[in-house]
Design a protein around this motif. Structure first.
Motif, mmCIF file in Angstrom:
data_model
loop_
_atom_site.group_PDB
_atom_site.id
_atom_site.type_symbol
_atom_site.label_atom_id
_atom_site.label_comp_id
_atom_site.label_asym_id
_atom_site.label_seq_id
_atom_site.Cartn_x
_atom_site.Cartn_y
_atom_site.Cartn_z
ATOM 1 N N THR A 69 0.818 -1.216 0.000
ATOM 2 C CA THR A 69 0.000 0.000 0.000
ATOM 3 C C THR A 69 0.852 1.265 0.000
ATOM 4 O O THR A 69 0.376 2.318 -0.401
ATOM 5 C CB THR A 69 -0.942 0.036 1.219
ATOM 6 O OG1 THR A 69 -0.166 -0.087 2.412
ATOM 7 C CG2 THR A 69 -1.968 -1.081 1.151
ATOM 8 N N ALA A 99 2.247 -2.574 -7.346
ATOM 9 C CA ALA A 99 0.911 -3.040 -7.730
ATOM 10 C C ALA A 99 0.856 -4.558 -7.616
ATOM 11 O O ALA A 99 1.701 -5.252 -8.186
ATOM 12 C CB ALA A 99 0.598 -2.603 -9.154
ATOM 13 N N THR A 103 -5.418 -4.478 -11.748
ATOM 14 C CA THR A 103 -6.388 -3.485 -11.296
ATOM 15 C C THR A 103 -5.697 -2.351 -10.545
ATOM 16 O O THR A 103 -5.974 -1.175 -10.797
ATOM 17 C CB THR A 103 -7.455 -4.143 -10.397
ATOM 18 O OG1 THR A 103 -8.105 -5.167 -11.149
ATOM 19 C CG2 THR A 103 -8.479 -3.129 -9.924
ATOM 20 N N LEU A 104 -4.776 -2.691 -9.662
ATOM 21 C CA LEU A 104 -4.052 -1.647 -8.922
ATOM 22 C C LEU A 104 -3.113 -0.865 -9.837
ATOM 23 O O LEU A 104 -2.929 0.341 -9.658
ATOM 24 C CB LEU A 104 -3.280 -2.258 -7.753
ATOM 25 C CG LEU A 104 -4.137 -2.751 -6.595
ATOM 26 C CD1 LEU A 104 -3.262 -3.390 -5.519
ATOM 27 C CD2 LEU A 104 -4.949 -1.617 -5.994
ATOM 28 N N ARG A 106 -3.648 -0.245 -13.054
ATOM 29 C CA ARG A 106 -4.511 0.674 -13.814
ATOM 30 C C ARG A 106 -4.955 1.841 -12.940
ATOM 31 O O ARG A 106 -5.008 2.984 -13.383
ATOM 32 C CB ARG A 106 -5.722 -0.070 -14.382
ATOM 33 C CG ARG A 106 -5.386 -0.923 -15.595
ATOM 34 C CD ARG A 106 -6.621 -1.522 -16.250
ATOM 35 N NE ARG A 106 -7.263 -2.552 -15.449
ATOM 36 C CZ ARG A 106 -6.858 -3.815 -15.370
ATOM 37 N NH1 ARG A 106 -5.798 -4.210 -16.042
ATOM 38 N NH2 ARG A 106 -7.512 -4.679 -14.629
ATOM 39 N N ARG A 107 -5.257 1.581 -11.665
ATOM 40 C CA ARG A 107 -5.661 2.631 -10.734
ATOM 41 C C ARG A 107 -4.540 3.660 -10.569
ATOM 42 O O ARG A 107 -4.770 4.861 -10.578
ATOM 43 C CB ARG A 107 -6.054 2.019 -9.379
ATOM 44 C CG ARG A 107 -6.210 2.987 -8.221
ATOM 45 C CD ARG A 107 -7.212 4.102 -8.372
ATOM 46 N NE ARG A 107 -8.525 3.642 -8.728
ATOM 47 C CZ ARG A 107 -9.464 4.442 -9.245
ATOM 48 N NH1 ARG A 107 -9.229 5.718 -9.413
ATOM 49 N NH2 ARG A 107 -10.631 3.970 -9.579
ATOM 50 N N ALA A 108 -3.306 3.181 -10.433
ATOM 51 C CA ALA A 108 -2.164 4.091 -10.294
ATOM 52 C C ALA A 108 -2.007 4.950 -11.546
ATOM 53 O O ALA A 108 -1.737 6.155 -11.455
ATOM 54 C CB ALA A 108 -0.883 3.293 -10.032
ATOM 55 N N VAL A 110 -4.391 5.812 -13.683
ATOM 56 C CA VAL A 110 -5.498 6.776 -13.705
ATOM 57 C C VAL A 110 -5.241 7.905 -12.710
ATOM 58 O O VAL A 110 -5.428 9.080 -13.021
ATOM 59 C CB VAL A 110 -6.848 6.073 -13.400
ATOM 60 C CG1 VAL A 110 -7.953 7.078 -13.116
ATOM 61 C CG2 VAL A 110 -7.237 5.167 -14.561
ATOM 62 N N ASP A 111 -4.792 7.568 -11.512
ATOM 63 C CA ASP A 111 -4.569 8.576 -10.471
ATOM 64 C C ASP A 111 -3.391 9.491 -10.775
ATOM 65 O O ASP A 111 -3.463 10.700 -10.574
ATOM 66 C CB ASP A 111 -4.342 7.907 -9.112
ATOM 67 C CG ASP A 111 -5.602 7.256 -8.549
ATOM 68 O OD1 ASP A 111 -6.711 7.510 -9.075
ATOM 69 O OD2 ASP A 111 -5.477 6.474 -7.586
ATOM 70 N N ARG A 113 -1.635 9.718 -13.834
ATOM 71 C CA ARG A 113 -1.650 10.205 -15.220
ATOM 72 C C ARG A 113 -0.237 10.446 -15.763
ATOM 73 O O ARG A 113 0.107 11.550 -16.202
ATOM 74 C CB ARG A 113 -2.485 11.464 -15.347
ATOM 75 C CG ARG A 113 -3.935 11.282 -14.976
ATOM 76 C CD ARG A 113 -4.737 12.530 -15.304
ATOM 77 N NE ARG A 113 -6.102 12.446 -14.899
ATOM 78 C CZ ARG A 113 -7.065 11.792 -15.531
ATOM 79 N NH1 ARG A 113 -6.786 11.132 -16.624
ATOM 80 N NH2 ARG A 113 -8.298 11.785 -15.073
#
Length: 171
Positions: A69, A99, A103-104, A106-108, A110-111, A113
């Motif tokens: 995390t 990650a 999923t994690l 992709r989240r990173a 997106v967050d 950029r």
């Protein structure tokens, strides 16, 4: 990678499998192609525009401190590569995320950029990620797996630093 490749890659992988060819050879070629495509461009990114994505298996399984995390939870005992990775990322001020799956990752993305991604993983995960992010620029670095897949893996810190310098425009 193009939309065509995103659709064609699963077929290509299936064909290779039918022919009895090692999938990892195809995956290494895909990673190499992506790296060459990215390295054919010139970059002068700001540190905050670069994302280093790491697999959790770089951390020793025996470590009591979980970094999944927050990589900065690392106590820098230097028994695995995490301390050196953190030091290099801090030296250049780039984003670094561990990650534990797509999923994690992709989240990173997106967050944060990022305009440039440096991804460390095995052939399968790197190829999947490169295909998944499409047209984004990715430099893939294969992790070393001296104890088998997903167990206490290693990364060449020099390659990581070279990739960071490339995106910063210093390569």
């Amino acid at each position: 990678m193009s939309k065509f490749l995103k659709k064609a890659y699963p077929l290509l992988e299936g064909t290779v499998d039918l022919l009895g060819i090692d999938k990892n050879q195809l995956r290494k070629k895909m990673i190499d192609m992506s790296n060459k495509k990215t390295r054919s461009k010139q970059f002068h990114l700001k540190p905050n525009e670069i994302l280093v994505l790491l697999p959790h298996c770089l951390q020793l399984q025996s470590c009591d401190i979980r970094i999944t995390t927050n990589i900065y939870n690392c106590k820098r005992c230097k028994k695995c590569d995490i301390a050196e990775i953190v030091a290099v990322c801090e030296k250049y001020g780039v984003n670094v995320v561990v990650a534990t799956g797509g999923t994690l990752a992709r989240r990173a993305i997106v967050d944060i950029r990022p305009k440039g991604i440096i991804a460390v993983a095995c052939e399968r995960d790197l190829t999947s990620g490169i295909v998944d992010v499409g047209k984004m620029d990715v430099i893939g670095i294969l992790n070393d797996r001296p104890n088998g897949p997903c167990i206490d893996t290693k990364v060449d810190i020099k390659k990581l630093e070279e990739a960071i310098l490339f995106y910063l425009g210093g390569d």
